[in-house]
Design an enzyme around this catalytic site. Structure first.
Site, PDB file in Angstrom:
ATOM      1  N   ASP A  96      -7.389 -15.280 -17.332  1.00 41.69           N
ATOM      2  CA  ASP A  96      -8.196 -15.987 -16.341  1.00 41.69           C
ATOM      3  C   ASP A  96      -9.660 -15.757 -16.704  1.00 41.69           C
ATOM      4  OD1 ASP A  96      -8.784 -13.397 -15.520  1.00 41.69           O
ATOM      5  OD2 ASP A  96      -7.773 -13.564 -13.584  1.00 41.69           O
TER       6      ASP A  96
ATOM      7  N   ASP B 152      -4.755 -11.705  -7.165  1.00 40.94           N
ATOM      8  CA  ASP B 152      -5.779 -11.313  -8.128  1.00 40.94           C
ATOM      9  C   ASP B 152      -7.173 -11.495  -7.523  1.00 40.94           C
ATOM     10  OD1 ASP B 152      -3.870 -10.772 -10.075  1.00 40.94           O
ATOM     11  OD2 ASP B 152      -3.966 -12.798 -10.915  1.00 40.94           O
TER      12      ASP B 152
ATOM     13  N   ARG C 129      -0.295 -16.339 -14.021  1.00 45.06           N
ATOM     14  CA  ARG C 129      -1.019 -16.219 -15.296  1.00 45.06           C
ATOM     15  C   ARG C 129      -0.063 -16.160 -16.473  1.00 45.06           C
ATOM     16  NH1 ARG C 129      -4.076 -11.290 -15.270  1.00 45.06           N
ATOM     17  NH2 ARG C 129      -2.943 -10.696 -13.394  1.00 45.06           N
TER      18      ARG C 129
ATOM     19  N   TYR D 140       1.735 -21.870  -4.891  1.00 46.05           N
ATOM     20  CA  TYR D 140       0.375 -21.767  -5.417  1.00 46.05           C
ATOM     21  C   TYR D 140      -0.102 -23.136  -5.890  1.00 46.05           C
ATOM     22  CZ  TYR D 140       1.430 -16.747  -5.781  1.00 46.05           C
ATOM     23  OH  TYR D 140       1.795 -15.442  -5.520  1.00 46.05           O
TER      24      TYR D 140
END
Length: 229
Positions: A87, A45, A182, A73
């Site tokens: 986000d 992203d 997300r 991550y």
């Protein structure tokens, strides 16, 4: 010394800067290295940073292989608020209570998102549906309630969290190809009868390749390449 590998048949480990799209990074590396055939092996992203594998020459045929590797991550999310994009790309749209959230409830939420899970990808994603990227539909004002997004399977191998800065939760997640962090954040908030948004995301590892080995775009060297042994 004889060059065993044709100059373009290599791949690069790149540390993608924040606000850059993955295609921005590919375009920049294409220009810097004067590569003719190039592609990346897994979208990050725009607001995420970290490891991006960029393949050039015949190594573009190995993109599917790199995409299939597990990913790791690190980052943080915040409980009690949501945004349409999950986000900070979009503004806050709702606030939720957090006073009822205990350490035990946090642990239950974490455990519910480990192993084989089902998730609905964010509407702010590059998935194509009805011939159009979902984020294009989202930017036209459509929400997840307006678009039926297909459920996907994902595997979460590891989910470590640190809640000492509550309501901000720091995490480390190792997962399979196609896992949306997300979506994990959104579903974590749902489980708590609250909401959540992703504050920071860094991809630190793809398979055995780590962010520590990656080079910045600002200091990119075409000679600092990788090949499969």
């Amino acid at each position: 010394m004889v060059e065993l590998t044709p100059i373009e048949d290599k791949f690069y480990l790149i540390d993608k800067p924040k606000t850059w799209t993955s295609f921005d990074a590919v375009r920049k590396i294409r220009n810097l290295g004067k590569f003719k055939k190039i592609g990346h092996a897994g979208t990050l992203d725009p607001l995420a940073t970290g490891l991006l594998i960029i393949c050039v020459g015949k190594y573009t045929k190995k993109i599917d292989y790199f995409q299939s590797l597990p990913k790791t991550y690190t980052g943080s999310f915040v409980l009690g608020k949501t945004t349409p994009s999950i986000d900070l790309e979009t503004e806050f749209d709702e606030e939720f209570p957090i006073d009822h959230i205990t350490q035990e409830l946090l642990e239950e939420a974490r455990q519910s998102l480990v192993g084989e899970i089902e998730q609905v990808p964010p509407i702010y994603s590059a998935i194509k549906q009805n011939g159009q990227r979902l984020y294009v539909q989202a930017r036209k004002g459509l929400t997840e309630k307006d678009v039926e997004i297909k459920i996907r399977q994902a595997s979460v191998y590891e989910f470590d969290m640190d809640s000492t800065s509550f309501p901000e939760i720091k995490f480390k997640i190792s997962c399979s190809k196609g896992t949306y962090i997300r979506s994990i954040v959104r579903d974590f908030g749902y489980f708590l009868n609250s909401g959540a948004y992703l504050k920071e995301l860094v991809r630190s590892q793809i398979g055995d390749y780590t962010l520590e080995r990656a080079q910045s775009i600002e200091k990119f060297s075409a000679e600092q390449y990788e090949i499969l042994l």
